[in-house]
Design a protein around this motif. Structure first.
Motif, PDB file in Angstrom:
ATOM      1  N   ILE A 238     -28.854  46.715 -34.734  1.00  0.00           N
ATOM      2  CA  ILE A 238     -28.763  47.595 -35.931  1.00  0.00           C
ATOM      3  C   ILE A 238     -29.574  48.914 -35.902  1.00  0.00           C
ATOM      4  O   ILE A 238     -29.181  49.448 -36.875  1.00  0.00           O
ATOM      5  N   LEU A 239     -30.812  47.658 -36.079  1.00  0.00           N
ATOM      6  CA  LEU A 239     -32.500  48.995 -36.503  1.00  0.00           C
ATOM      7  C   LEU A 239     -32.076  49.882 -35.308  1.00  0.00           C
ATOM      8  O   LEU A 239     -32.098  50.129 -33.930  1.00  0.00           O
ATOM      9  N   PRO A 240     -32.801  51.386 -35.785  1.00  0.00           N
ATOM     10  CA  PRO A 240     -33.194  52.688 -35.141  1.00  0.00           C
ATOM     11  C   PRO A 240     -33.928  51.881 -33.757  1.00  0.00           C
ATOM     12  O   PRO A 240     -34.652  50.840 -33.950  1.00  0.00           O
ATOM     13  N   PRO A 241     -34.051  52.156 -32.802  1.00  0.00           N
ATOM     14  CA  PRO A 241     -34.594  52.387 -31.388  1.00  0.00           C
ATOM     15  C   PRO A 241     -36.643  52.699 -31.666  1.00  0.00           C
ATOM     16  O   PRO A 241     -36.498  52.938 -32.850  1.00  0.00           O
ATOM     17  N   LEU A 242     -37.202  51.618 -30.879  1.00  0.00           N
ATOM     18  CA  LEU A 242     -38.269  52.036 -31.506  1.00  0.00           C
ATOM     19  C   LEU A 242     -38.821  53.735 -30.733  1.00  0.00           C
ATOM     20  O   LEU A 242     -38.403  53.348 -29.499  1.00  0.00           O
ATOM     21  N   ASP A 243     -39.943  54.152 -31.027  1.00  0.00           N
ATOM     22  CA  ASP A 243     -40.960  55.598 -30.954  1.00  0.00           C
ATOM     23  C   ASP A 243     -41.654  54.741 -30.105  1.00  0.00           C
ATOM     24  O   ASP A 243     -41.667  53.914 -29.963  1.00  0.00           O
ATOM     25  N   GLU A 244     -41.709  56.265 -29.106  1.00  0.00           N
ATOM     26  CA  GLU A 244     -43.489  55.222 -28.138  1.00  0.00           C
ATOM     27  C   GLU A 244     -44.230  55.111 -28.494  1.00  0.00           C
ATOM     28  O   GLU A 244     -44.961  53.741 -28.046  1.00  0.00           O
ATOM     29  N   SER A 245     -44.530  55.276 -29.995  1.00  0.00           N
ATOM     30  CA  SER A 245     -46.208  54.422 -30.578  1.00  0.00           C
ATOM     31  C   SER A 245     -45.842  52.987 -31.085  1.00  0.00           C
ATOM     32  O   SER A 245     -46.190  51.954 -30.201  1.00  0.00           O
ATOM     33  N   ALA A 246     -45.033  52.876 -30.977  1.00  0.00           N
ATOM     34  CA  ALA A 246     -43.837  51.185 -31.501  1.00  0.00           C
ATOM     35  C   ALA A 246     -43.895  50.428 -30.680  1.00  0.00           C
ATOM     36  O   ALA A 246     -43.965  48.763 -30.129  1.00  0.00           O
ATOM     37  N   ALA A 247     -43.095  51.241 -29.236  1.00  0.00           N
ATOM     38  CA  ALA A 247     -42.855  50.468 -28.152  1.00  0.00           C
ATOM     39  C   ALA A 247     -43.797  49.847 -27.119  1.00  0.00           C
ATOM     40  O   ALA A 247     -43.925  48.832 -26.596  1.00  0.00           O
ATOM     41  N   LEU A 248     -45.146  50.867 -27.583  1.00  0.00           N
ATOM     42  CA  LEU A 248     -45.912  50.773 -26.908  1.00  0.00           C
ATOM     43  C   LEU A 248     -47.226  49.601 -27.973  1.00  0.00           C
ATOM     44  O   LEU A 248     -47.812  48.444 -26.841  1.00  0.00           O
ATOM     45  N   ALA A 249     -46.928  49.343 -28.704  1.00  0.00           N
ATOM     46  CA  ALA A 249     -47.597  48.808 -29.025  1.00  0.00           C
ATOM     47  C   ALA A 249     -46.843  46.933 -29.194  1.00  0.00           C
ATOM     48  O   ALA A 249     -47.649  45.732 -28.914  1.00  0.00           O
ATOM     49  N   VAL A 250     -45.678  47.210 -28.726  1.00  0.00           N
ATOM     50  CA  VAL A 250     -44.761  45.885 -28.888  1.00  0.00           C
ATOM     51  C   VAL A 250     -45.028  45.499 -27.482  1.00  0.00           C
ATOM     52  O   VAL A 250     -45.069  44.227 -27.464  1.00  0.00           O
ATOM     53  N   GLY A 251     -44.874  46.352 -26.187  1.00  0.00           N
ATOM     54  CA  GLY A 251     -45.805  45.924 -25.228  1.00  0.00           C
ATOM     55  C   GLY A 251     -46.943  45.758 -24.930  1.00  0.00           C
ATOM     56  O   GLY A 251     -46.876  44.626 -23.958  1.00  0.00           O
ATOM     57  N   SER A 252     -47.850  45.951 -26.093  1.00  0.00           N
ATOM     58  CA  SER A 252     -49.678  45.859 -25.643  1.00  0.00           C
ATOM     59  C   SER A 252     -49.463  43.967 -26.250  1.00  0.00           C
ATOM     60  O   SER A 252     -50.066  43.121 -24.963  1.00  0.00           O
ATOM     61  N   VAL A 253     -48.178  43.932 -27.146  1.00  0.00           N
ATOM     62  CA  VAL A 253     -47.961  42.588 -27.941  1.00  0.00           C
ATOM     63  C   VAL A 253     -47.873  41.535 -26.884  1.00  0.00           C
ATOM     64  O   VAL A 253     -48.692  39.923 -25.992  1.00  0.00           O
ATOM     65  N   ARG A 254     -46.396  41.971 -25.890  1.00  0.00           N
ATOM     66  CA  ARG A 254     -46.020  41.032 -25.466  1.00  0.00           C
ATOM     67  C   ARG A 254     -46.965  40.651 -24.370  1.00  0.00           C
ATOM     68  O   ARG A 254     -47.237  39.434 -23.412  1.00  0.00           O
TER      69      ARG A 254
END
Length: 509
Positions: A238-254
């Motif tokens: 139910i949280l809003p989808p990640l924007d481009e910057s947040a998605a890149l940060a999440v992917g980088s940590v993964r």
């Protein structure tokens, strides 16, 4: 030429620095040394590079070969420098495009047969190269999809060392080799559980919406079977989808964690470490290479601590600083790494070790001392950083009562939360903040939208009686603004403050 240069990337947390890999031929005595503050795994690159070159018919010069990783003061870790070292070493004696070699970042580990093996951290490394102005990067073929997630840079995926040197102008045969495969990515990363599956917990669902709307931390206390885990698992949906910057940060940590990354997921991450997890696994660390912990992997998403009373007190208290700052800085001998920690904390706990304390119709067999010890794990300073404390009861019906209205679905809840966050972002458009949970207490109390004294009266009285600390006072105001945003109002009223105080103090539902 006797001196050749190429580029690679040294990672320190999510930050990457360009490293110049220099190779030089000097005296006639054959020797291969690497200098420039390499760690043990990087020092072992001597044997990997030597065997990979020989087994691909690219024998290294039989002279003293010195490879320098510059700047020498920057610690370098891991096997991701192998390809850059091999290319620079071969370019000292063979006819290659010196300008192309010098302007290309090379990433990857070499197998003894010359194949390129995938390495963790390719996504943040390529992003760092792009920020530094590099226009071409060579990665193992297994990391190609991950590297191509970064815009503005040419990415070349190679299966073996022969492909790499051929791109740089060396006339060699490219053998038919089987590329090293990457582990499969989890197919269910974008699947979220349905909120409508939660039965009989309307007040808990309302509290979950408030937490999602403002980015608030949540504590759920109740007996086993009350639905605490179900609710926590549905918060990312139910949280809003990640924007481009947040998605890149999440992917980088993964990527740094060694997980396969082939696309940028827009679903906020969900991390639920076991209660036996260590402090290092929770906040990050490691003996040689500092790896991100659960709080970094949960950044931009949800960190769920189930059975919080079973966690060690020291592990729980390690969360206090990241909850305030939104980041975690890990210090080790000779290295300091910083990771993001902008997560929503959801804590679930039973009322006692057996779970039956104060539960109607159940018998608690725990002695009073055991109950006190169980709750003492959740220290006062940690509880003071939690915005919503919700007491839950077991569900007493097998299906929702239609007279109470339609059950809220995940998509409807996400839309409602998105509208509330849009109102908050519009209200805070002239500030640095976008969510209510990010707004400093001083701005809430003294800023242009500070509530009138009559609106603050309930929390002023609670503060005067010692029921709240000043930090808790500010958290009540933040929750009140989230309630107003969900209701579509442009200002908070005394009802919002009273409801927020009710949620903070955890009055039984």
């Amino acid at each position: 030429m006797s001196v050749a240069r190429t580029l690679s990337v040294a990672l320190n947390g999510l930050e990457g620095a360009i490293v110049e890999v220099e190779a030089d031929l000097s005296e006639q005595t054959p020797r291969f040394v690497i200098i420039g503050l390499p760690d043990k795994s990087l020092g072992e690159a001597v044997q990997r590079v030597h065997n990979a070159c020989v087994n691909r018919g690219l024998a290294l010069p039989r002279r003293r070969l010195t490879v320098n990783l510059s700047p020498a003061s920057l610690p370098k870790q891991g096997s991701g420098f192998d390809v850059a070292i091999a290319v620079a070493a071969l370019a000292t004696e063979r006819e290659m495009d010196a300008a192309g070699v010098a302007s290309t970042v090379h990433l990857g580990e070499l197998g003894l047969d010359g194949r390129l093996r995938p390495v963790p951290g390719v996504l943040p490394a390529v992003a760092a190269a792009a920020r530094a102005g590099v226009r071409r990067v060579v990665v193992p073929r297994a990391n190609l999809a991950e590297a191509e997630l970064v815009d503005g840079i040419e990415v070349c995926g190679a299966s073996c060392l022969a492909e790499v040197v051929r791109w740089h102008g060396l006339d060699v045969d490219i053998p038919a080799v089987e590329p090293v495969a990457l582990a499969r990515e989890h197919a269910s990363d974008d699947e979220v559980p349905e909120l409508a599956d939660v039965i009989g917990q309307r007040e808990a669902i309302d509290a979950l919406l408030v937490a999602a709307a403002g980015g608030h931390h949540l504590l759920m206390s109740g007996p086993p079977g009350a639905g605490k885990t179900m609710l926590a698992q549905r918060l990312p949906g139910i949280l809003p989808p990640l924007d481009e910057s947040a998605a890149l940060a999440v992917g980088s940590v993964r990527s740094l964690s060694g997980e396969p990354v082939t696309r940028l997921s827009r679903v906020p991450p969900f991390e639920a470490p076991h209660h036996s997890t260590s402090i290092a696994a929770l906040v990050g660390g490691g003996s040689r290479i500092v790896r991100p912990g659960a709080i970094a992997r949960a950044s931009e998403g949800v960190l769920f601590l189930d059975e919080a009373g079973e966690f060690t007190a020291s592990a729980l208290d390690a969360l206090r600083q990241p909850l305030e700052s939104g980041s975690i800085v890990i210090h080790r001998s000779g290295v300091t790494a910083a990771y993001p920690a902008r997560f929503q904390l959801v804590v679930a706990t039973n009322p006692c070790p057996c779970g039956n304390f104060a539960v109607p119709g159940a018998e608690c067999v725990c002695p009073p001392q055991a109950i006190r010890r169980y709750f003492s794990r959740l220290s006062g300073p940690l509880l003071d950083r939690i915005d919503i404390e919700l007491s839950m009861r077991r569900v007493s019906v097998a299906r929702d009562d239609p007279s109470l209205g339609a059950t809220m679905t995940t998509s409807a809840a996400r839309e409602k939360v998105g509208e509330a966050r849009a109102r908050a972002a519009h209200r805070l458009r002239d500030t640095l903040w976008r969510r209510n949970a990010e707004v400093p207490g001083s701005w809430l109390r003294q800023g242009p939208l500070a509530p009138a004294p009559v609106v603050r009266r309930p929390i002023d009285a609670a503060l005067h009686r010692g029921m709240l600390t000043l930090r808790g006072y500010d958290r009540v105001l933040r929750v009140a603004w989230s309630l107003a945003d969900l209701a579509g109002r442009g200002a908070i009223d005394v009802g919002d403050v009273g409801r927020a105080l009710y949620l903070k103090k955890g009055v039984p539902a």
